[in-house]
Design a protein around this motif. Structure first.
Motif, PDB file in Angstrom:
ATOM      1  N   GLU A  27      -7.859  -9.753  -4.999  1.00 15.11           N
ATOM      2  CA  GLU A  27      -6.479  -9.944  -5.460  1.00 15.11           C
ATOM      3  C   GLU A  27      -6.080 -11.410  -5.501  1.00 15.11           C
ATOM      4  O   GLU A  27      -5.114 -11.776  -6.168  1.00 15.11           O
ATOM      5  CB  GLU A  27      -5.524  -9.168  -4.547  1.00 15.11           C
ATOM      6  CG  GLU A  27      -5.691  -7.657  -4.632  1.00 15.11           C
ATOM      7  CD  GLU A  27      -4.680  -6.914  -3.771  1.00 15.11           C
ATOM      8  OE1 GLU A  27      -3.869  -7.586  -3.106  1.00 15.11           O
ATOM      9  OE2 GLU A  27      -4.700  -5.666  -3.769  1.00 15.11           O
TER      10      GLU A  27
ATOM     11  N   GLU B 202       4.877  -1.016   6.531  1.00 12.69           N
ATOM     12  CA  GLU B 202       4.767  -1.642   5.214  1.00 12.69           C
ATOM     13  C   GLU B 202       3.346  -1.547   4.678  1.00 12.69           C
ATOM     14  O   GLU B 202       3.137  -1.286   3.486  1.00 12.69           O
ATOM     15  CB  GLU B 202       5.203  -3.101   5.297  1.00 12.69           C
ATOM     16  CG  GLU B 202       6.655  -3.294   5.697  1.00 12.69           C
ATOM     17  CD  GLU B 202       6.999  -4.756   5.901  1.00 12.69           C
ATOM     18  OE1 GLU B 202       7.346  -5.423   4.906  1.00 12.69           O
ATOM     19  OE2 GLU B 202       6.899  -5.226   7.053  1.00 12.69           O
ATOM     20  N   VAL B 203       2.359  -1.764   5.555  1.00 14.79           N
ATOM     21  CA  VAL B 203       0.969  -1.662   5.124  1.00 14.79           C
ATOM     22  C   VAL B 203       0.641  -0.224   4.744  1.00 14.79           C
ATOM     23  O   VAL B 203      -0.048   0.034   3.745  1.00 14.79           O
ATOM     24  CB  VAL B 203       0.022  -2.161   6.235  1.00 14.79           C
ATOM     25  CG1 VAL B 203      -1.434  -1.906   5.871  1.00 14.79           C
ATOM     26  CG2 VAL B 203       0.244  -3.642   6.504  1.00 14.79           C
ATOM     27  N   ARG B 204       1.147   0.717   5.510  1.00 17.87           N
ATOM     28  CA  ARG B 204       0.908   2.139   5.212  1.00 17.87           C
ATOM     29  C   ARG B 204       1.462   2.503   3.839  1.00 17.87           C
ATOM     30  O   ARG B 204       0.817   3.214   3.055  1.00 17.87           O
ATOM     31  CB  ARG B 204       1.558   3.011   6.292  1.00 17.87           C
ATOM     32  CG  ARG B 204       1.276   4.505   6.167  1.00 17.87           C
ATOM     33  CD  ARG B 204       1.972   5.278   7.306  1.00 17.87           C
ATOM     34  NE  ARG B 204       1.570   6.677   7.338  1.00 17.87           N
ATOM     35  CZ  ARG B 204       2.143   7.620   6.587  1.00 17.87           C
ATOM     36  NH1 ARG B 204       3.147   7.305   5.769  1.00 17.87           N
ATOM     37  NH2 ARG B 204       1.719   8.877   6.682  1.00 17.87           N
ATOM     38  N   LYS B 205       2.670   2.016   3.547  1.00 19.35           N
ATOM     39  CA  LYS B 205       3.264   2.291   2.239  1.00 19.35           C
ATOM     40  C   LYS B 205       2.396   1.720   1.116  1.00 19.35           C
ATOM     41  O   LYS B 205       2.195   2.360   0.071  1.00 19.35           O
ATOM     42  CB  LYS B 205       4.669   1.682   2.170  1.00 19.35           C
ATOM     43  CG  LYS B 205       5.388   1.938   0.852  1.00 19.35           C
ATOM     44  CD  LYS B 205       6.779   1.345   0.862  1.00 19.35           C
ATOM     45  CE  LYS B 205       7.516   1.666  -0.446  1.00 19.35           C
ATOM     46  NZ  LYS B 205       6.799   1.184  -1.644  1.00 19.35           N
ATOM     47  N   GLU B 206       1.864   0.510   1.333  1.00 18.92           N
ATOM     48  CA  GLU B 206       1.002  -0.085   0.314  1.00 18.92           C
ATOM     49  C   GLU B 206      -0.262   0.755   0.111  1.00 18.92           C
ATOM     50  O   GLU B 206      -0.726   0.935  -1.015  1.00 18.92           O
ATOM     51  CB  GLU B 206       0.613  -1.512   0.707  1.00 18.92           C
ATOM     52  CG  GLU B 206      -0.269  -2.203  -0.323  1.00 18.92           C
ATOM     53  CD  GLU B 206      -0.559  -3.649   0.014  1.00 18.92           C
ATOM     54  OE1 GLU B 206      -1.640  -4.136  -0.381  1.00 18.92           O
ATOM     55  OE2 GLU B 206       0.287  -4.290   0.661  1.00 18.92           O
TER      56      GLU B 206
ATOM     57  N   ALA C 187      -5.283  -4.201   1.831  1.00 23.59           N
ATOM     58  CA  ALA C 187      -4.034  -3.822   2.500  1.00 23.59           C
ATOM     59  C   ALA C 187      -4.148  -4.033   4.017  1.00 23.59           C
ATOM     60  O   ALA C 187      -3.239  -4.565   4.652  1.00 23.59           O
ATOM     61  CB  ALA C 187      -3.693  -2.367   2.189  1.00 23.59           C
TER      62      ALA C 187
ATOM     63  N   ASP D 123       0.650   3.681  -1.962  1.00 24.42           N
ATOM     64  CA  ASP D 123       0.850   3.251  -3.353  1.00 24.42           C
ATOM     65  C   ASP D 123      -0.479   3.022  -4.066  1.00 24.42           C
ATOM     66  O   ASP D 123      -0.581   3.174  -5.288  1.00 24.42           O
ATOM     67  CB  ASP D 123       1.674   1.960  -3.393  1.00 24.42           C
ATOM     68  CG  ASP D 123       3.114   2.177  -2.952  1.00 24.42           C
ATOM     69  OD1 ASP D 123       3.560   3.339  -2.958  1.00 24.42           O
ATOM     70  OD2 ASP D 123       3.783   1.185  -2.595  1.00 24.42           O
ATOM     71  N   LYS D 124      -1.504   2.675  -3.290  1.00 24.31           N
ATOM     72  CA  LYS D 124      -2.809   2.410  -3.903  1.00 24.31           C
ATOM     73  C   LYS D 124      -3.645   3.667  -4.096  1.00 24.31           C
ATOM     74  O   LYS D 124      -4.738   3.591  -4.662  1.00 24.31           O
ATOM     75  CB  LYS D 124      -3.573   1.390  -3.059  1.00 24.31           C
ATOM     76  CG  LYS D 124      -2.984  -0.014  -3.177  1.00 24.31           C
ATOM     77  CD  LYS D 124      -3.791  -1.052  -2.402  1.00 24.31           C
ATOM     78  CE  LYS D 124      -3.237  -2.453  -2.660  1.00 24.31           C
ATOM     79  NZ  LYS D 124      -3.990  -3.505  -1.955  1.00 24.31           N
TER      80      LYS D 124
ATOM     81  N   LYS E 188      -3.480  -7.414   5.612  1.00 23.31           N
ATOM     82  CA  LYS E 188      -2.107  -7.906   5.743  1.00 23.31           C
ATOM     83  C   LYS E 188      -1.458  -7.510   7.072  1.00 23.31           C
ATOM     84  O   LYS E 188      -0.285  -7.809   7.305  1.00 23.31           O
ATOM     85  CB  LYS E 188      -1.260  -7.393   4.575  1.00 23.31           C
ATOM     86  CG  LYS E 188      -1.761  -7.869   3.221  1.00 23.31           C
ATOM     87  CD  LYS E 188      -1.012  -7.232   2.065  1.00 23.31           C
ATOM     88  CE  LYS E 188      -1.598  -7.681   0.725  1.00 23.31           C
ATOM     89  NZ  LYS E 188      -0.961  -7.008  -0.423  1.00 23.31           N
TER      90      LYS E 188
ATOM     91  N   ALA F  46       5.620 -11.065   2.058  1.00 21.93           N
ATOM     92  CA  ALA F  46       6.840 -10.292   2.285  1.00 21.93           C
ATOM     93  C   ALA F  46       7.660 -10.832   3.439  1.00 21.93           C
ATOM     94  O   ALA F  46       8.865 -10.755   3.448  1.00 21.93           O
ATOM     95  CB  ALA F  46       6.474  -8.822   2.537  1.00 21.93           C
TER      96      ALA F  46
END
Length: 555
Positions: free
Chosen positions: A149, A288-292, A277, A295-296, A280, A51
């Motif tokens: 991944e 951004e990591v928190r959002k990922e 996550a 999302d997971k 990263k 990103a």
């Protein structure tokens, strides 16, 4: 489409930026309909760039845009019924070109690389490691399911007569397969070889699709954390002897991480995705990591609980502080991880590893699925090349292959891997900044001749005899292939290629039974005012004198 979007507006930005870069005239790089179709088709399959690199199109240079389009075209492949295109020049002729993410190395670059290899190999051997070799390709099923991944980065090969193969992604999984196949349960081995990853390359930062790894691994059932501590010691020795500046070995423990996730309430089936996550955090901001993470599948409270731990870093004192945390010590696997880290710091002190070279970093996760215990990563301070080494404990990987042989036993393993390309990038950059000279040739002695037109063949044979004697004494020597090369030209060759000694033989030397040895100062010594020195020795003693001079220079 180049960076993930697919609306017409972004294509207009692409064209406009290309036109600006070409001086306002017709754009030199305009996406064709075919390129756009390929980009859209490849978007879901091509490995996504980190990103941090996904900048708006208007901020990218034409060269960066061209590279991204080419990467997408390569990932998409030819359209159905279309033959792959060959690289062609302006007149339709074949244009020699290396594949994307791969490169050639010139002799001067190889000289530096070989020095790096030699230092790493000498450290490995100092610690008693033996060398092995494995095939560059493995059965696809050998590699499948080992990299989380990152499995999408594996290079698949076409069916080769019934076997589905892939290029090796690293040297660790092939080593585990090697141990299982050959019944090895106790070995300290090193392996230096190329690996392949279908990644988005960033050549300036040492990220390639084809690159060398230098691995050392210890397999066997030993006292806990003793071989783990030795791997950290090896890392500090390698980086110290390469002399490339400040570095830090970041350390953590997978059991501690899993314990943190469980204390935060992460379900068992989400442990590995959340770990990926967290891995990263060295590239992305926490938001951004928190959002990922959300999302997971975890909620905000769980993510924030994880953050209270993974933002912490320190030394032995941090381990001791966490051992006072009742939430962590109340979790069995977290307590195991903390106890292991405390023992690791004890053994590192016994190995005389400087405390300022290691850091207990709870954000370190390493995304590969096969790690089961301590993990580490080596980073250089002030260098934008990412990690230059990494590794950890993987006690269950060999057992995955033994299970197919109906042997339900573990062979504990731990190791560390050095990325030679990133190390070389830093070493070469520092050498250039310091104007340090590295000979691109291994030659120690150049045998030169001075001869008249009538004597040139006699002197040529005399030069060849001197070379033969030097080779027999294991001295790296060579002589000019020209029958009557100019003497000063040969001296200049020694200076240019950093050859330390030049032997001169001519008519007078043959008649007197002597040899003249010219000691050539290094470029740094010449800048300091040193000049060439001539030493005359009897013909029968010249080899011994050459060996003495070379030994003195090496000391």
């Amino acid at each position: 489409a180049v960076v993930g979007g697919d609306d017409d507006g972004r294509w207009q930005q692409f064209r406009a930026s290309s036109e600006r870069a070409s001086g306002g005239g017709a754009a030199r790089l305009v996406p064709t309909k075919r390129a756009r179709e390929m980009a859209e088709q490849a978007a879901a399959e091509a490995p996504a760039a980190p990103a941090a690199e996904a900048r708006p199109l208007e901020q990218l240079s034409v060269e960066e845009l061209r590279e991204r389009v080419r990467a997408l075209e390569l990932a998409a492949g030819p359209a159905e019924g279309e033959q792959p295109k060959k690289s062609k020049g302006k007149k339709g002729k074949y244009l020699p070109k290396t594949p994307l993410g791969m490169r050639d190395y010139h002799p001067e670059e190889m000289a530096v690389r070989e020095q790096v290899f030699d230092i790493i190999k000498s450290v490995f051997k100092r610690h008693g490691a033996v060398s092995i070799e494995t095939p560059v390709a493995e059965l696809k099923e050998t590699l499948t399911g080992k990299y989380g991944e990152d499995s999408k980065l594996i290079y698949d090969l076409a069916d080769q007569g019934g076997e589905i193969l892939a290029l090796r992604y690293d040297l660790t999984v092939p080593f585990a397969r090697f141990c299982a196949e050959h019944g090895i349960d106790n070995i300290k081995r090193y392996h230096i070889a190329r690996v392949y990853r279908r990644d988005n390359p960033v050549m300036s930062k040492g990220r390639y699709r084809e690159f060398y790894q230098c691995d050392i691994d210890i397999a066997g059932d030993f006292e806990a954390m003793v071989p783990d501590a030795e791997c950290v010691k090896i890392a500090t020795e390698v980086l110290g002897e390469l002399n490339i500046g400040d570095f830090c070995v970041k350390m953590n423990h997978r059991k501690l991480l899993d314990g943190i996730f469980k204390v935060a309430g992460v379900p068992e089936d989400l442990l590995r995705p959340i770990c990926s996550a967290v891995d990263k955090l060295d590239k992305l901001e926490w938001a951004e990591v928190r959002k990922e993470m959300l999302d997971k599948g975890i909620n905000g409270d769980q993510a924030d609980k994880i953050w209270t731990y993974v933002q912490r870093k320190g030394g032995r004192e941090l381990v001791e502080d966490l051992l006072k945390d009742e939430d962590l010590t109340g979790n069995e696997i977290a307590k195991e991880g903390l106890d292991a880290m405390l023992k690791l710091f004890t053994y590192l002190e016994a190995y005389n590893v400087p405390g300022d070279r290691v850091s207990f970093d709870l954000s370190l996760a390493r995304g590969l699925d096969y790690y089961t215990g301590v993990i580490y990563e080596v980073v250089l301070q002030g260098e934008e090349v990412g990690s230059v080494a990494g590794g950890g404990r993987y006690d269950e990987l060999v057992g995955m292959f033994l299970a197919s042989k109906k042997k339900s036993r573990k062979i504990p393993c731990v190791g560390i891997s050095f990325g030679i390309e990133r190390l070389f990038t830093v070493v070469a950059r520092r050498r250039a900044a310091e104007s340090a000279s590295v000979s691109s040739r291994p030659t120690q002695v150049l045998v030169a001749g001075v001869a008249s037109k009538e004597e040139k063949y006699e002197i040529l044979e005399a030069r060849m005899k001197l070379c033969a004697e030097l080779w027999a004494a294991d001295v790296r020597a060579e002589t000019a292939y020209k029958v009557n090369a100019k003497f000063m030209t040969q001296i200049q060759q020694c200076e240019k290629e950093v050859i330390p000694l030049c032997i001169c033989i001519g008519r007078s030397e043959l008649d007197e039974g002597i040899v003249k040895i010219n000691v050539i100062p290094s470029p740094e010594a010449r800048e300091a005012g040193a000049s060439r020195e001539e030493i005359i020795v009897p013909r029968a003693e010249f080899v011994a004198k050459v060996q003495e001079l070379l030994a003195g220079q090496s000391n």
